[in-house]
Scaffold this motif. Structure first.
Motif, short mmCIF file in Angstrom:
data_model
loop_
_atom_site.label_atom_id
_atom_site.label_comp_id
_atom_site.label_asym_id
_atom_site.label_seq_id
_atom_site.Cartn_x
_atom_site.Cartn_y
_atom_site.Cartn_z
N GLU A 72 0.87 -1.18 0.00
CA GLU A 72 0.00 0.00 0.00
C GLU A 72 0.91 1.22 0.00
O GLU A 72 2.05 1.14 -0.42
CB GLU A 72 -0.89 -0.03 1.25
N VAL A 73 0.41 2.35 0.49
CA VAL A 73 1.20 3.58 0.47
C VAL A 73 2.37 3.54 1.44
O VAL A 73 2.45 2.70 2.31
CB VAL A 73 0.32 4.79 0.82
N SER A 74 3.28 4.50 1.26
CA SER A 74 4.37 4.70 2.21
C SER A 74 4.12 5.98 2.98
O SER A 74 3.85 7.03 2.38
CB SER A 74 5.70 4.82 1.47
N PRO A 75 4.22 5.93 4.31
CA PRO A 75 4.06 7.18 5.07
C PRO A 75 5.27 8.10 5.00
O PRO A 75 5.14 9.30 5.20
CB PRO A 75 3.83 6.70 6.50
N GLY A 76 6.48 7.55 4.71
CA GLY A 76 7.62 8.45 4.65
C GLY A 76 8.97 7.78 4.72
O GLY A 76 9.07 6.54 4.65
N ILE A 77 10.00 8.61 4.83
CA ILE A 77 11.38 8.13 4.92
C ILE A 77 12.12 8.94 5.99
O ILE A 77 11.72 10.04 6.36
CB ILE A 77 12.12 8.24 3.57
N ASP A 78 13.21 8.37 6.46
CA ASP A 78 14.04 9.01 7.49
C ASP A 78 15.51 8.90 7.10
O ASP A 78 15.91 7.97 6.40
CB ASP A 78 13.88 8.30 8.85
N GLU A 79 16.30 9.82 7.61
CA GLU A 79 17.76 9.71 7.57
C GLU A 79 18.30 9.39 6.18
O GLU A 79 19.12 8.50 6.01
CB GLU A 79 18.23 8.61 8.53
N GLY B 76 21.81 15.52 2.82
CA GLY B 76 20.68 14.62 3.00
C GLY B 76 19.43 15.27 3.53
O GLY B 76 19.33 16.50 3.61
N ILE B 77 18.46 14.41 3.86
CA ILE B 77 17.18 14.86 4.40
C ILE B 77 16.76 13.94 5.56
O ILE B 77 17.26 12.82 5.69
CB ILE B 77 16.07 14.89 3.32
N ASP B 78 15.87 14.45 6.38
CA ASP B 78 15.36 13.69 7.52
C ASP B 78 13.85 13.82 7.59
O ASP B 78 13.28 14.82 7.12
CB ASP B 78 15.92 14.25 8.84
N GLU B 79 13.23 12.84 8.22
CA GLU B 79 11.81 12.93 8.62
C GLU B 79 10.90 13.37 7.49
O GLU B 79 10.08 14.28 7.68
CB GLU B 79 11.67 13.91 9.79
N LEU B 80 11.05 12.76 6.33
CA LEU B 80 10.14 13.10 5.23
C LEU B 80 8.82 12.35 5.41
O LEU B 80 8.81 11.14 5.63
CB LEU B 80 10.79 12.73 3.89
N ARG B 81 7.71 13.09 5.32
CA ARG B 81 6.39 12.48 5.47
C ARG B 81 5.47 12.89 4.33
O ARG B 81 5.36 14.09 4.02
CB ARG B 81 5.74 12.88 6.80
#
Lengths: 156, 156
Positions: A72-79, B76-81
């Protein structure tokens, strides 16, 4: 078909590779990141937009994992970290590693899979690394998968 | 020209807007995220790839901020929602906010600017939010900027 239950901590998926060209780098840059160094209009050597590099990872991941999964969907990414510049002709090799898998609190029919995404060049040096989240449907809630339990066996 | 010294905590940059079309959503998806729901080949309504939405932010940010700044690479990037689905015809409105600015430890001629990036729809509802880092050159190290000190004034 791979469901939430099939993603286990430590699982590694090799995603194949993509050789990036100057034409592709320029084409992405023209539309989404028109900085001279991505367009080949700088005194410095051309490098790919970081967003382009991330999009290359996504394509490898979709072809290798999502296309055969109950995603399903992705809520997001980190780091997310861009660790080395990517240049025309570089071969980008993808890998994803399952870091965690927990049932979703908001959707009973799904779980959240936490993974590390990585691209390396052909010498194995990392160029991109990040953590991403994906909602995956559970097998038990899928009508198609539930069909493997034959009605005749239910009373056995 | 905007240098590291010109990014101050709390500064808000309005980045303008972009109306996303079905053609553009499908074109990005075909190349980088070929899931049926992004290609318009699903029973569910078409939504844009999350990476496409992020790339739209980047384009607005490049046109509004980077093009007039002494910008170097981003680590880079962090906490992408991804907060809401983006559909064909949606107007995406961009904004960046300076969260922090510190001298770089590895490059004396640069500082690192930490910013929040956001896209909202035309009702002001957020669709994308993340934190990103950018290396910016310092004014004092720029030969062009240094040129504003005229040699004749040096002995004054």
């Amino acid at each position: 078909m791979r469901y939430f239950e099939d993603f286990r901590v430590g699982d590694v998926h090799e995603l194949g590779s993509h050789r990036i060209s100057a034409v592709e780098i320029r084409s992405f840059a023209r539309q989404y990141d028109p900085q001279p160094v991505h367009l080949g209009r700088s005194a410095e050597p051309m490098i790919a937009s970081g967003w382009h590099v991330a999009a290359v990872f996504m394509r490898l991941y979709v072809d290798s994992v999502i296309s055969g999964s109950a995603a399903e969907v992705s809520p997001g990414i980190d780091e997310l970290r861009w660790l080395r510049p990517v240049r025309p002709g570089d071969l980008l090799v993808g890998r994803s590693t399952v870091l965690g898998a927990t049932p979703s609190l908001s959707r009973a029919d799904c779980g959240i899979v936490r993974q590390r995404g990585e691209l390396a060049d052909d010498s194995g040096r990392p160029v991109l690394r990040f953590v991403f989240y994906g909602l995956m449907r559970k097998r038990e809630y899928d009508p198609a998968a539930a069909g493997v339990i034959h009605p005749d066996t239910l009373g056995a």
